[in-house]
Write a protein that holds these residues in place. Structure first.
Motif, PDB file in Angstrom:
ATOM      1  N   ASP A 151       7.344   5.594  -4.094  1.00 28.17           N
ATOM      2  CA  ASP A 151       6.989   4.311  -4.698  1.00 28.17           C
ATOM      3  C   ASP A 151       5.588   3.853  -4.282  1.00 28.17           C
ATOM      4  O   ASP A 151       5.116   2.816  -4.714  1.00 28.17           O
ATOM      5  CB  ASP A 151       8.024   3.235  -4.352  1.00 28.17           C
ATOM      6  CG  ASP A 151       8.114   2.961  -2.862  1.00 28.17           C
ATOM      7  OD1 ASP A 151       7.897   3.903  -2.065  1.00 28.17           O
ATOM      8  OD2 ASP A 151       8.411   1.801  -2.496  1.00 28.17           O
ATOM      9  N   ARG A 152       4.912   4.638  -3.436  1.00 27.80           N
ATOM     10  CA  ARG A 152       3.538   4.346  -3.016  1.00 27.80           C
ATOM     11  C   ARG A 152       2.628   5.452  -3.522  1.00 27.80           C
ATOM     12  O   ARG A 152       3.030   6.587  -3.684  1.00 27.80           O
ATOM     13  CB  ARG A 152       3.438   4.286  -1.499  1.00 27.80           C
ATOM     14  CG  ARG A 152       4.232   3.168  -0.905  1.00 27.80           C
ATOM     15  CD  ARG A 152       3.323   2.258  -0.141  1.00 27.80           C
ATOM     16  NE  ARG A 152       4.047   1.075   0.278  1.00 27.80           N
ATOM     17  CZ  ARG A 152       3.988   0.590   1.486  1.00 27.80           C
ATOM     18  NH1 ARG A 152       3.256   1.193   2.406  1.00 27.80           N
ATOM     19  NH2 ARG A 152       4.642  -0.500   1.787  1.00 27.80           N
ATOM     20  N   SER A 153       1.358   5.082  -3.742  1.00 31.71           N
ATOM     21  CA  SER A 153       0.390   6.059  -4.240  1.00 31.71           C
ATOM     22  C   SER A 153      -0.688   6.344  -3.210  1.00 31.71           C
ATOM     23  O   SER A 153      -0.966   5.524  -2.336  1.00 31.71           O
ATOM     24  CB  SER A 153      -0.298   5.524  -5.500  1.00 31.71           C
ATOM     25  OG  SER A 153       0.608   5.407  -6.550  1.00 31.71           O
ATOM     26  N   GLU A 154      -1.250   7.503  -3.361  1.00 30.98           N
ATOM     27  CA  GLU A 154      -2.439   7.887  -2.603  1.00 30.98           C
ATOM     28  C   GLU A 154      -3.524   8.249  -3.600  1.00 30.98           C
ATOM     29  O   GLU A 154      -3.242   8.637  -4.727  1.00 30.98           O
ATOM     30  CB  GLU A 154      -2.159   9.102  -1.713  1.00 30.98           C
ATOM     31  CG  GLU A 154      -1.211   8.850  -0.597  1.00 30.98           C
ATOM     32  CD  GLU A 154      -1.054  10.056   0.304  1.00 30.98           C
ATOM     33  OE1 GLU A 154      -0.567   9.867   1.411  1.00 30.98           O
ATOM     34  OE2 GLU A 154      -1.415  11.197  -0.105  1.00 30.98           O
ATOM     35  N   TYR A 155      -4.763   8.127  -3.158  1.00 26.69           N
ATOM     36  CA  TYR A 155      -5.922   8.492  -3.971  1.00 26.69           C
ATOM     37  C   TYR A 155      -6.537   9.757  -3.393  1.00 26.69           C
ATOM     38  O   TYR A 155      -6.809   9.830  -2.197  1.00 26.69           O
ATOM     39  CB  TYR A 155      -6.943   7.358  -3.986  1.00 26.69           C
ATOM     40  CG  TYR A 155      -6.420   6.129  -4.670  1.00 26.69           C
ATOM     41  CD1 TYR A 155      -6.560   5.969  -6.049  1.00 26.69           C
ATOM     42  CD2 TYR A 155      -5.760   5.136  -3.967  1.00 26.69           C
ATOM     43  CE1 TYR A 155      -6.062   4.847  -6.691  1.00 26.69           C
ATOM     44  CE2 TYR A 155      -5.259   4.010  -4.592  1.00 26.69           C
ATOM     45  CZ  TYR A 155      -5.405   3.874  -5.956  1.00 26.69           C
ATOM     46  OH  TYR A 155      -4.910   2.766  -6.589  1.00 26.69           O
ATOM     47  N   LEU A 168     -11.332  10.191  -8.906  1.00 24.58           N
ATOM     48  CA  LEU A 168     -10.137  10.176  -8.072  1.00 24.58           C
ATOM     49  C   LEU A 168      -8.920  10.413  -8.954  1.00 24.58           C
ATOM     50  O   LEU A 168      -8.967  10.161 -10.156  1.00 24.58           O
ATOM     51  CB  LEU A 168      -9.960   8.816  -7.389  1.00 24.58           C
ATOM     52  CG  LEU A 168     -10.932   8.397  -6.305  1.00 24.58           C
ATOM     53  CD1 LEU A 168     -10.688   6.943  -5.917  1.00 24.58           C
ATOM     54  CD2 LEU A 168     -10.833   9.303  -5.091  1.00 24.58           C
ATOM     55  N   GLU A 169      -7.844  10.861  -8.325  1.00 27.32           N
ATOM     56  CA  GLU A 169      -6.552  10.908  -9.010  1.00 27.32           C
ATOM     57  C   GLU A 169      -5.515  10.260  -8.107  1.00 27.32           C
ATOM     58  O   GLU A 169      -5.623  10.330  -6.875  1.00 27.32           O
ATOM     59  CB  GLU A 169      -6.156  12.341  -9.365  1.00 27.32           C
ATOM     60  CG  GLU A 169      -5.949  13.253  -8.190  1.00 27.32           C
ATOM     61  CD  GLU A 169      -5.641  14.676  -8.601  1.00 27.32           C
ATOM     62  OE1 GLU A 169      -5.688  14.997  -9.802  1.00 27.32           O
ATOM     63  OE2 GLU A 169      -5.343  15.481  -7.701  1.00 27.32           O
ATOM     64  N   ARG A 170      -4.546   9.609  -8.737  1.00 26.76           N
ATOM     65  CA  ARG A 170      -3.450   8.995  -7.987  1.00 26.76           C
ATOM     66  C   ARG A 170      -2.312   9.993  -7.898  1.00 26.76           C
ATOM     67  O   ARG A 170      -1.970  10.648  -8.875  1.00 26.76           O
ATOM     68  CB  ARG A 170      -2.959   7.737  -8.699  1.00 26.76           C
ATOM     69  CG  ARG A 170      -3.892   6.573  -8.513  1.00 26.76           C
ATOM     70  CD  ARG A 170      -3.369   5.357  -9.201  1.00 26.76           C
ATOM     71  NE  ARG A 170      -2.151   4.904  -8.499  1.00 26.76           N
ATOM     72  CZ  ARG A 170      -1.503   3.805  -8.795  1.00 26.76           C
ATOM     73  NH1 ARG A 170      -1.923   3.030  -9.772  1.00 26.76           N
ATOM     74  NH2 ARG A 170      -0.432   3.450  -8.120  1.00 26.76           N
ATOM     75  N   ARG A 171      -1.744  10.082  -6.690  1.00 24.46           N
ATOM     76  CA  ARG A 171      -0.588  10.943  -6.464  1.00 24.46           C
ATOM     77  C   ARG A 171       0.454  10.136  -5.693  1.00 24.46           C
ATOM     78  O   ARG A 171       0.089   9.275  -4.887  1.00 24.46           O
ATOM     79  CB  ARG A 171      -0.959  12.149  -5.603  1.00 24.46           C
ATOM     80  CG  ARG A 171      -1.973  13.072  -6.217  1.00 24.46           C
ATOM     81  CD  ARG A 171      -2.219  14.235  -5.275  1.00 24.46           C
ATOM     82  NE  ARG A 171      -3.381  14.989  -5.657  1.00 24.46           N
ATOM     83  CZ  ARG A 171      -3.990  15.865  -4.871  1.00 24.46           C
ATOM     84  NH1 ARG A 171      -3.533  16.089  -3.646  1.00 24.46           N
ATOM     85  NH2 ARG A 171      -5.058  16.521  -5.291  1.00 24.46           N
ATOM     86  N   PRO A 172       1.724  10.455  -5.882  1.00 25.73           N
ATOM     87  CA  PRO A 172       2.745   9.787  -5.071  1.00 25.73           C
ATOM     88  C   PRO A 172       2.541  10.131  -3.595  1.00 25.73           C
ATOM     89  O   PRO A 172       2.192  11.268  -3.258  1.00 25.73           O
ATOM     90  CB  PRO A 172       4.060  10.370  -5.574  1.00 25.73           C
ATOM     91  CG  PRO A 172       3.739  11.033  -6.874  1.00 25.73           C
ATOM     92  CD  PRO A 172       2.285  11.392  -6.846  1.00 25.73           C
TER      93      PRO A 172
END
Length: 154
Positions: free
Chosen positions: A76-80, A66-70
């Protein structure tokens, strides 16, 4: 009990299990393939404790699954998001699913179907095939040394 790492094992199966052998990892991938992106979506869909989910997501990011993206609407929140490496686990999940369909359901028991979105037809069963297309059974394959691994699987 401390878990043994197979990260440097010669066997590709052992190495793969070192990265994805935890059942939560594959269930997280399943949900990501179904469109889950946010921590809360994974938590709700899987019913997984926050601390365990957070640890699994961190490991999956560290392992390149997975990678985290804004988040698009809130930086200020992330998505996977699944990486290519993560998306390629779809075939592993399909194989497990088909094995489960074949061996873990009683005759006539209702089951969900995985279908081709465009045609609406069930997916073809996965089979082990020789390079020339012949179907191979367990007694018709063996291991041998010979090539080094490549990132694209060829």
């Amino acid at each position: 009990m401390k878990r043994t790492s197979f990260g440097t094992a010669r066997c590709p199966v052992a190495r793969a299990l070192d990265a994805i052998g935890d059942w939560w990892t594959l269930l997280i991938v399943r949900e990501a393939l179904r469109g889950a992106r946010r921590f809360g979506e994974f938590e709700q869909r899987l019913g997984l404790a926050k601390n365990i989910l957070a640890a699994r997501l961190r490991k999956m990011v560290a392992d390149g699954i997975l990678e985290r993206r804004p988040a698009p609407e809130r930086a200020d929140r992330s998505e996977y998001h699944l990486t290519e490496k993560g998306r390629r686990l779809q075939v592993v999940l399909l194989s497990l699913r088909q094995w489960g369909e074949d061996h873990l359901y009683a005759p006539g028991e209702e089951i969900t179907l995985m279908v081709d979105e465009e045609a609406g037809a069930p997916l073809r069963r996965l089979r082990v095939q020789a390079e020339d297309g012949r179907l191979l059974g367990p007694g018709e394959v063996r291991l041998r040394s010979g090539r080094t691994a490549t990132p694209d699987g060829n």
